[in-house]
Design a protein around this motif. Structure first.
Motif, PDB file in Angstrom:
ATOM      1  N   LEU A   1       8.185  -0.240 -11.755  1.00 44.52           N
ATOM      2  CA  LEU A   1       8.813  -1.120 -10.764  1.00 44.52           C
ATOM      3  C   LEU A   1       7.954  -1.232  -9.505  1.00 44.52           C
ATOM      4  CD1 LEU A   1      12.521   0.104 -11.079  1.00 44.52           C
ATOM      5  CD2 LEU A   1      11.585  -2.073 -11.888  1.00 44.52           C
ATOM      6  N   MET A   2       7.408  -0.101  -9.049  1.00 44.03           N
ATOM      7  CA  MET A   2       6.571  -0.119  -7.847  1.00 44.03           C
ATOM      8  C   MET A   2       5.212  -0.741  -8.122  1.00 44.03           C
ATOM      9  SD  MET A   2       7.519   3.508  -6.036  1.00 44.03           S
ATOM     10  CE  MET A   2       7.714   4.436  -7.545  1.00 44.03           C
ATOM     11  N   ARG A   3       4.666  -0.484  -9.312  1.00 43.04           N
ATOM     12  CA  ARG A   3       3.362  -1.061  -9.657  1.00 43.04           C
ATOM     13  C   ARG A   3       3.424  -2.580  -9.755  1.00 43.04           C
ATOM     14  NH1 ARG A   3       2.532  -3.331 -14.821  1.00 43.04           N
ATOM     15  NH2 ARG A   3       3.320  -1.435 -15.804  1.00 43.04           N
ATOM     16  N   SER A   4       4.501  -3.100 -10.342  1.00 41.05           N
ATOM     17  CA  SER A   4       4.609  -4.543 -10.495  1.00 41.05           C
ATOM     18  C   SER A   4       4.707  -5.247  -9.152  1.00 41.05           C
ATOM     19  CB  SER A   4       5.835  -4.890 -11.347  1.00 41.05           C
ATOM     20  OG  SER A   4       7.029  -4.482 -10.709  1.00 41.05           O
TER      21      SER A   4
ATOM     22  N   THR B   1       0.836  -1.210   0.000  1.00 44.97           N
ATOM     23  CA  THR B   1       0.000   0.000   0.000  1.00 44.97           C
ATOM     24  C   THR B   1       0.866   1.253   0.000  1.00 44.97           C
ATOM     25  OG1 THR B   1      -0.159  -0.003   2.436  1.00 44.97           O
ATOM     26  CG2 THR B   1      -1.872  -1.179   1.209  1.00 44.97           C
ATOM     27  N   GLY B   2       2.025   1.192   0.669  1.00 45.57           N
ATOM     28  CA  GLY B   2       2.945   2.316   0.616  1.00 45.57           C
ATOM     29  C   GLY B   2       3.521   2.509  -0.775  1.00 45.57           C
ATOM     30  N   ALA B   3       3.789   1.388  -1.476  1.00 45.49           N
ATOM     31  CA  ALA B   3       4.301   1.471  -2.844  1.00 45.49           C
ATOM     32  C   ALA B   3       3.279   2.095  -3.779  1.00 45.49           C
ATOM     33  CB  ALA B   3       4.696   0.078  -3.333  1.00 45.49           C
ATOM     34  N   VAL B   4       1.988   1.890  -3.497  1.00 48.24           N
ATOM     35  CA  VAL B   4       0.942   2.511  -4.311  1.00 48.24           C
ATOM     36  C   VAL B   4       1.005   4.025  -4.198  1.00 48.24           C
ATOM     37  CG1 VAL B   4      -1.549   2.793  -4.556  1.00 48.24           C
ATOM     38  CG2 VAL B   4      -0.599   0.526  -4.231  1.00 48.24           C
ATOM     39  N   ALA B   5       1.185   4.531  -2.976  1.00 47.32           N
ATOM     40  CA  ALA B   5       1.287   5.977  -2.786  1.00 47.32           C
ATOM     41  C   ALA B   5       2.519   6.539  -3.492  1.00 47.32           C
ATOM     42  CB  ALA B   5       1.338   6.308  -1.297  1.00 47.32           C
ATOM     43  N   LEU B   6       3.639   5.827  -3.432  1.00 40.74           N
ATOM     44  CA  LEU B   6       4.845   6.260  -4.137  1.00 40.74           C
ATOM     45  C   LEU B   6       4.641   6.232  -5.647  1.00 40.74           C
ATOM     46  CD1 LEU B   6       7.709   4.560  -2.087  1.00 40.74           C
ATOM     47  CD2 LEU B   6       7.157   6.999  -2.209  1.00 40.74           C
ATOM     48  N   TYR B   7       3.849   5.284  -6.122  1.00 40.74           N
ATOM     49  CA  TYR B   7       3.521   5.219  -7.541  1.00 40.74           C
ATOM     50  C   TYR B   7       2.839   6.518  -7.982  1.00 40.74           C
ATOM     51  CZ  TYR B   7       1.355   3.683 -11.915  1.00 40.74           C
ATOM     52  OH  TYR B   7       0.962   3.586 -13.226  1.00 40.74           O
ATOM     53  N   GLY B   8       1.854   6.955  -7.203  1.00 35.16           N
ATOM     54  CA  GLY B   8       1.137   8.176  -7.554  1.00 35.16           C
ATOM     55  C   GLY B   8       2.050   9.383  -7.577  1.00 35.16           C
ATOM     56  N   LEU B   9       2.954   9.499  -6.585  1.00 33.93           N
ATOM     57  CA  LEU B   9       3.880  10.624  -6.536  1.00 33.93           C
ATOM     58  C   LEU B   9       4.829  10.595  -7.734  1.00 33.93           C
ATOM     59  CD1 LEU B   9       5.185  13.045  -5.125  1.00 33.93           C
ATOM     60  CD2 LEU B   9       6.559  11.414  -3.783  1.00 33.93           C
ATOM     61  N   THR B  10       5.337   9.411  -8.064  1.00 34.22           N
ATOM     62  CA  THR B  10       6.259   9.283  -9.191  1.00 34.22           C
ATOM     63  C   THR B  10       5.576   9.639 -10.505  1.00 34.22           C
ATOM     64  OG1 THR B  10       7.382   7.494  -7.996  1.00 34.22           O
ATOM     65  CG2 THR B  10       7.866   7.723 -10.337  1.00 34.22           C
ATOM     66  N   MET B  11       4.335   9.196 -10.684  1.00 36.48           N
ATOM     67  CA  MET B  11       3.611   9.514 -11.904  1.00 36.48           C
ATOM     68  C   MET B  11       3.302  11.011 -11.999  1.00 36.48           C
ATOM     69  SD  MET B  11       3.251   6.923 -13.833  1.00 36.48           S
ATOM     70  CE  MET B  11       1.917   7.433 -14.888  1.00 36.48           C
ATOM     71  N   PHE B  12       3.054  11.645 -10.865  1.00 39.36           N
ATOM     72  CA  PHE B  12       2.814  13.098 -10.861  1.00 39.36           C
ATOM     73  C   PHE B  12       4.058  13.835 -11.349  1.00 39.36           C
ATOM     74  CE2 PHE B  12       3.135  17.203  -8.671  1.00 39.36           C
ATOM     75  CZ  PHE B  12       1.982  17.815  -9.129  1.00 39.36           C
ATOM     76  N   LEU B  13       5.236  13.433 -10.855  1.00 35.74           N
ATOM     77  CA  LEU B  13       6.483  14.061 -11.291  1.00 35.74           C
ATOM     78  C   LEU B  13       6.750  13.776 -12.759  1.00 35.74           C
ATOM     79  CD1 LEU B  13       8.721  13.257  -8.186  1.00 35.74           C
ATOM     80  CD2 LEU B  13       7.611  15.432  -8.750  1.00 35.74           C
ATOM     81  N   CYS B  14       6.457  12.548 -13.210  1.00 38.67           N
ATOM     82  CA  CYS B  14       6.650  12.181 -14.610  1.00 38.67           C
ATOM     83  C   CYS B  14       5.787  13.054 -15.523  1.00 38.67           C
ATOM     84  CB  CYS B  14       6.313  10.703 -14.813  1.00 38.67           C
ATOM     85  SG  CYS B  14       6.322  10.157 -16.529  1.00 38.67           S
ATOM     86  N   CYS B  15       4.526  13.195 -15.182  1.00 39.76           N
ATOM     87  CA  CYS B  15       3.625  14.019 -16.001  1.00 39.76           C
ATOM     88  C   CYS B  15       4.040  15.490 -15.974  1.00 39.76           C
ATOM     89  CB  CYS B  15       2.188  13.860 -15.516  1.00 39.76           C
ATOM     90  SG  CYS B  15       1.484  12.215 -15.805  1.00 39.76           S
ATOM     91  N   GLY B  16       4.555  15.964 -14.832  1.00 41.29           N
ATOM     92  CA  GLY B  16       5.038  17.336 -14.755  1.00 41.29           C
ATOM     93  C   GLY B  16       6.210  17.583 -15.698  1.00 41.29           C
ATOM     94  N   LEU B  17       7.117  16.613 -15.791  1.00 39.42           N
ATOM     95  CA  LEU B  17       8.239  16.743 -16.717  1.00 39.42           C
ATOM     96  C   LEU B  17       7.775  16.736 -18.170  1.00 39.42           C
ATOM     97  CD1 LEU B  17      10.918  14.458 -15.030  1.00 39.42           C
ATOM     98  CD2 LEU B  17      11.067  16.924 -15.389  1.00 39.42           C
TER      99      LEU B  17
END
Length: 457
Positions: free
Chosen positions: A367-370, A323-339
């Motif tokens: 990696l986190m999603r898998s 569940t913690g990896a899910v939250a990190l997934y969202g943060l990483t995707m937010f940064l990816c879309c910002g770039l």
């Protein structure tokens, strides 16, 4: 000082072995090792066909762009049914036999492509092939979940690494055939993919059916739940000693909590479409970055997944960690879309740097999603009916593969940089909702264990 050195020594000894060592002795022993080899060969064949299919349909069969799009879209819709169908059948038949059947089904349908040229027939053949493909992937993970037991996260990491290595190998082989470009060369590529299915089926035939036949949770006369750690020992028992038994759990289609998890898991798979479709198209249409940069995205993804998947998986050892990896997934995707949004406003060098960094972040999200997606799919399902539940969970990836490209091209990219920012914000917010819902369901599932009577029910 000496005590600190001893602590560091213990920590080094507690670290997970390297990738090669883990592949030699994977969770599940001999059967898991054979299955990983079968997956490597299967994905190598799939990589060959994935790299060649569009060109084959266009230049050999003679289809136009609209027909090719319809063909691939229909195959994606058919694949959505593959996962729940596999889970439903796995509750009633041995997973090993079903997986062999899925490989042979794809073998037959792929060979039909050598002689079928009518568009309507091609539509059926490609759809059935993709259905078998999604069913095979679900059955492989059902097999692994039972054989690897509590170490299923480690097995999932090894599976991802071997699969990406297989895709890269297949793409390299396809490049040779595509360079030749003749009808015969394309037919050789198709036969190479078909051969991979045949060899994979033969390897699966050498494995032993996990205890409990198709059930992910083996039947037990005792009311106490059977721990997953027993799976590795159970895998060594002969299949003939086990009798098939249907799952006694409720239907996943009536479980609102689990269906909510599956629904929220769909946007948690968007990294796949962003990396494969969103970033390349955004580069071509909205940035000044050179087009020669596009192959680098695939190289970055393949190398990072093979090298880092095992290390990332070692950080997530249970469902709460997932569940913690899910939250990190969202943060990483937010940064990816910002770039990606920022890449449209800079020069060639700035855009190239932003796009490469976005590819790295999209791979980190993968990696986190898998790790998190499958672990939560297993942990949030009732133990006595996991096979059918996991079949439904597998639909999330199939739905994303169908709807994700349409979302990116028709909505996100059409809105420009603001579309990427909105998408990143939405995924980050939904990841927090998924995390909260996952923790709540884990508490609900663990609550009855305190009382023997409800647990037996």
């Amino acid at each position: 000082m000496r005590r600190g050195g001893e602590i560091r020594k213990v920590r080094r000894e507690e670290r997970e072995p390297g990738l090669v060592a883990q592949l030699r002795r994977p969770p599940g022993g001999r059967d898991a090792r054979i299955m990983l080899l079968a997956q490597l060969l299967d994905r190598a064949g799939t990589g060959v066909w994935a790299a060649a299919c569009v060109l084959y349909f266009t230049f050999v069969i003679g289809l136009d762009a609209g027909q090719v799009g319809l063909l691939l879209g229909a195959s994606g819709v058919a694949g959505i049914a593959g996962s729940p169908l596999a889970g439903h059948l796995a509750d009633r038949f041995p997973v090993r036999s079903l997986l062999i059947g899925a490989h042979l089904l794809r073998l037959v349908t792929l060979c039909l492509l050598l002689i079928v040229t009518d568009f309507a027939l091609l539509l059926c053949v490609v759809a059935v092939t993709h259905l078998g493909d999604r069913a095979a992937k679900t059955l492989e993970m059902l097999f692994a979940t039972r054989v690897a037991g509590e170490r299923r996260v480690t097995y999932q990491a090894l599976s991802r690494s071997s699969a990406n290595a297989g895709y890269a190998l297949g793409a390299g082989l396809a490049a040779i055939g595509l360079a030749v470009g003749t009808r015969g060369a394309y037919h050789v590529l198709i036969l190479a993919d078909a051969l991979s299915f045949l060899v994979a089926a033969a390897l699966v035939w050498r494995t032993r059916e996990p205890r409990g036949r198709g059930l992910v949770a083996a039947p037990s006369a005792a009311p106490v739940p059977v721990p997953d750690a027993a799976a590795e020992t159970a895998a060594a028992e002969p299949a003939a000693a086990e009798a098939p038994a249907p799952a006694a759990g409720r239907s996943p289609w009536r479980d609102r909590g689990y269906l909510r998890f599956v629904l929220l898991d769909i946007p948690m798979n968007l990294d796949d479409s962003i990396l494969g479709i969103g970033i390349p198209l955004w580069l071509v249409s909205r940035t000044t970055a050179p087009h020669e940069l596009i192959p680098a995205f695939l190289v970055i993804n393949t190398v990072l997944v093979v090298v880092l998947q095992l290390r990332v998986s070692a950080k997530v050892r249970d469902a709460r960690g997932a569940t913690g990896a899910v939250a990190l997934y969202g943060l990483t995707m937010f940064l990816c879309c910002g770039l990606l949004a920022a890449a449209a406003g800079g020069g060639a060098w700035a855009a190239s740097a932003a796009l490469l960094a976005a590819a790295v972040l999209a791979t980190a999200a993968e990696l986190m999603r898998s790790v998190s997606s499958w672990e939560l799919a297993v942990s949030l399902a009732p133990r006595e009916a996991r096979a059918s539940y996991l079949g439904v969970a597998g639909m999330a990836q199939s739905v994303q593969k169908t709807a994700g490209p349409l979302l990116l091209t028709g909505v996100v990219m059409a809105a420009g940089p603001a579309g990427w920012l909105a998408l990143g914000t939405a995924v980050a917010g939904l990841s927090l909702v998924q995390r909260r819902a996952g923790l709540r369901r884990l508490e609900e599932l663990s609550a009855p264990s305190a009382d023997p009577a409800p647990a037996a029910a």
